[in-house]
Design a protein around this motif. Sequence first.
Motif, PDB file in Angstrom:
ATOM      1  N   GLN A 142       0.774  -1.121   0.162  1.00  0.00           N
ATOM      2  CA  GLN A 142      -0.084  -0.127   0.115  1.00  0.00           C
ATOM      3  C   GLN A 142       1.058   1.228  -0.141  1.00  0.00           C
ATOM      4  O   GLN A 142       1.521   1.557   1.069  1.00  0.00           O
ATOM      5  N   LEU A 149      -5.744   7.842   2.863  1.00  0.00           N
ATOM      6  CA  LEU A 149      -6.399   6.829   3.551  1.00  0.00           C
ATOM      7  C   LEU A 149      -7.131   7.108   4.764  1.00  0.00           C
ATOM      8  O   LEU A 149      -8.202   6.530   4.985  1.00  0.00           O
ATOM      9  N   PHE A 153     -11.308   6.983   5.723  1.00  0.00           N
ATOM     10  CA  PHE A 153     -11.324   5.921   6.312  1.00  0.00           C
ATOM     11  C   PHE A 153     -13.082   5.695   6.615  1.00  0.00           C
ATOM     12  O   PHE A 153     -13.425   4.724   6.600  1.00  0.00           O
ATOM     13  N   ASN A 156     -15.005   4.464   3.955  1.00  0.00           N
ATOM     14  CA  ASN A 156     -14.637   2.810   3.580  1.00  0.00           C
ATOM     15  C   ASN A 156     -15.550   2.164   4.754  1.00  0.00           C
ATOM     16  O   ASN A 156     -16.003   1.134   4.159  1.00  0.00           O
ATOM     17  N   TYR A 232      -6.727   5.691  -6.899  1.00  0.00           N
ATOM     18  CA  TYR A 232      -7.213   5.163  -5.714  1.00  0.00           C
ATOM     19  C   TYR A 232      -8.706   5.940  -5.589  1.00  0.00           C
ATOM     20  O   TYR A 232      -9.637   5.066  -5.305  1.00  0.00           O
TER      21      TYR A 232
END
Length: 246
Positions: A142, A149, A153, A156, A232
């Motif tokens: 990653q 990210l 978060f 997700n 991404y």
Amino acid sequence: MANPETKSSLIMPGEATSTCWSCGTMRAEHFCSACGKVQPPVPVDYFTFFGFPRKLTVDVALPEREFYQLSRKLHPDLYSRAEAREQEWSLEQSSLLNDAYRTLKDPIKRTEYLLRLEGVELEEQSKSATEAARATGKIKKQVVAPDLLEEVFDLNMQLEELKMQKKMGEDDPALIEEVGRQKLELEEKHEALLEELKRAWMEWDQAVDAGTEEDRIRIRNKMLDLMNRRNYLRNLVRDVTEVLES
Ligand SMILES: [Zn+2]
């Protein structure tokens, strides 16, 4: 994939100085400048194939008309009565032409390709790569920036929750609305990254003309980061859309 050999082993435009196999004149590019015979392809990158500098903005846009002209001239059908090796070369040159054109005409593909030539590889983020990594028990490397990210978060997590609900046949309009709202935000972020990338293309081209090796490496790394972020986000938007529409 860093490959220090790549640069030095490339033939630059004007350096492809073998002689024509047919008439012995110094050859120009894909055809002999004297007798017009098709020449065997030389191992060059796509930029060099067209005689372009390794740049990312206007300089590398091959006019469509020229592409089709070259495409016709190299068409294997024209060589059906030529020597076997000429037939083979026209076939090889044609396929090189198509690959080079497809890659360079799309600015994102062009950037990806240039980054590879410059020794860095984008992170493979396709679903198949993730699944392949899972299947072999490997953890997928990653390299997406931690801040990105962190930013996504919550989304997700909510996405996982939504998937679960859908599987169970439950309905949570508030969650669906929230995920939909975040999807719009992602799309905006994605657009902003593209703008940043466009600025980096110009910086790169300036560095090619007048920058130092250090400048180029810095901009190269910046483009790599932007492309990884962009991919991404694009994949995440795709996943969110899939779940929302399921
Ligand atoms: Zn010739």
